[in-house]
Design a protein around this motif. Structure first.
Motif, PDB file in Angstrom:
ATOM      1  N   ASP A  93      -7.181  40.557 -90.892  1.00 30.30           N
ATOM      2  CA  ASP A  93      -6.988  39.120 -91.626  1.00 30.30           C
ATOM      3  C   ASP A  93      -8.320  38.451 -91.349  1.00 30.30           C
ATOM      4  O   ASP A  93      -9.441  38.998 -90.977  1.00 30.30           O
ATOM      5  CB  ASP A  93      -5.823  38.326 -90.752  1.00 30.30           C
ATOM      6  N   LYS A  94      -8.292  37.141 -91.646  1.00 27.56           N
ATOM      7  CA  LYS A  94      -9.813  36.584 -91.756  1.00 27.56           C
ATOM      8  C   LYS A  94     -10.320  36.523 -90.523  1.00 27.56           C
ATOM      9  O   LYS A  94     -11.291  36.536 -90.387  1.00 27.56           O
ATOM     10  CB  LYS A  94      -9.412  34.810 -92.235  1.00 27.56           C
ATOM     11  N   GLN A  95      -9.586  36.401 -89.388  1.00 27.27           N
ATOM     12  CA  GLN A  95     -10.000  36.333 -87.964  1.00 27.27           C
ATOM     13  C   GLN A  95     -10.693  37.865 -87.653  1.00 27.27           C
ATOM     14  O   GLN A  95     -11.827  37.801 -87.042  1.00 27.27           O
ATOM     15  CB  GLN A  95      -9.248  35.870 -87.103  1.00 27.27           C
ATOM     16  N   SER A  98     -13.751  38.181 -89.631  1.00 30.30           N
ATOM     17  CA  SER A  98     -15.088  37.487 -88.955  1.00 30.30           C
ATOM     18  C   SER A  98     -15.570  38.229 -87.799  1.00 30.30           C
ATOM     19  O   SER A  98     -16.845  38.415 -87.566  1.00 30.30           O
ATOM     20  CB  SER A  98     -14.606  36.209 -88.664  1.00 30.30           C
TER      21      SER A  98
END
Length: 233
Positions: A93-95, A98
């Motif tokens: 996911d986005k986390q 990152s």
């Protein structure tokens, strides 16, 4: 990995023929290009860039990549890991995207080992709070009918083994886990909305308000109507 006491973050590629091993450290694998076929005792995974995989220490596995490939690998010594970790197949996911980006930056210029250590500690802390892909699916779809086979397929497990894995991971059976999610949402809707029983039962995936009421009484010992009167603000 040069030493089991040294954190290593680097890009690697894998051969087309299966290799087998286990290691004395934990390992995160992030596909950057291509995919990786990984076989364990209970799984047969094709790992692509939509997911990452954590392998715990002394976890036997076979692996190969039949296409052009590149992977970001983080090897983590045992002293940085929580106790008794298990393998985790995680949606990027986005986390996690990152995290992957930051690890790529560390792999480029490992001049300051302290920043890699701090990042590794953050990554390992997420082993406690991250949900495996199938459990994330449950939290998004618990209002619907969920088949055991669907969840097992997400984790690349046999359905019989998945049930045992799920109980070990959550401490609850699949049926109880989903029921508790629905009950929590039912209480929230009863307390915070003016919705009718029919609307709430529809929202939670019940055929009608009667089946919802029977289920709620069985779980809580009182009817949803009485619960609303007693506990709504």
């Amino acid at each position: 990995m040069e030493s089991v006491n040294q954190i290593t973050c680097e890009k690697r590629s894998y051969a087309k023929e299966y290799e087998s091993h286990q290691h004395e450290f934990g390992q995160f694998l992030f596909p950057l290009q291509g995919s990786l076929d990984i076989q364990t005792e209970w799984q047969d995974i094709n790992l692509n860039s939509d997911y990452c995989l954590y392998l715990p220490p002394r976890f036997a596995h076979n692996f190969r990549s039949i296409d052009r490939n590149e992977f970001l690998i983080l090897d983590i010594p045992i002293q940085y890991l929580p106790e008794n970790t298990s393998s985790m197949y995680l949606k990027v996911d986005k986390q996690w995207a990152s995290i992957r980006y930051l690890l790529l930056e560390e792999a480029k210029c490992q001049q300051d080992i302290s920043s890699l250590v701090d990042l590794t500690r953050y990554v390992t802390s997420k082993l406690h709070v991250s949900r495996p892909a199938s459990i994330e699916y449950i939290h998004k779809h618990y209002k619907e009918s969920i088949k055991l086979e669907t969840l097992a397929k997400i984790e690349y497990y046999h359905p019989v083994y998945y049930s045992a894995w799920f109980k070990k991971k959550t401490g609850k059976s699949l049926k109880i886990y989903i029921s508790e999610l629905r009950l929590k949402e039912a209480k929230h809707l009863l307390n915070s909305s003016g919705w009718s029983m029919s609307k709430i039962s529809e929202e939670l995936g019940f055929e009608n308000s009667s089946s919802f009421s029977r289920w709620f009484v069985n779980a809580e010992g009182i009817s949803p109507q009485k619960y609303r009167i007693l506990y709504s603000g």
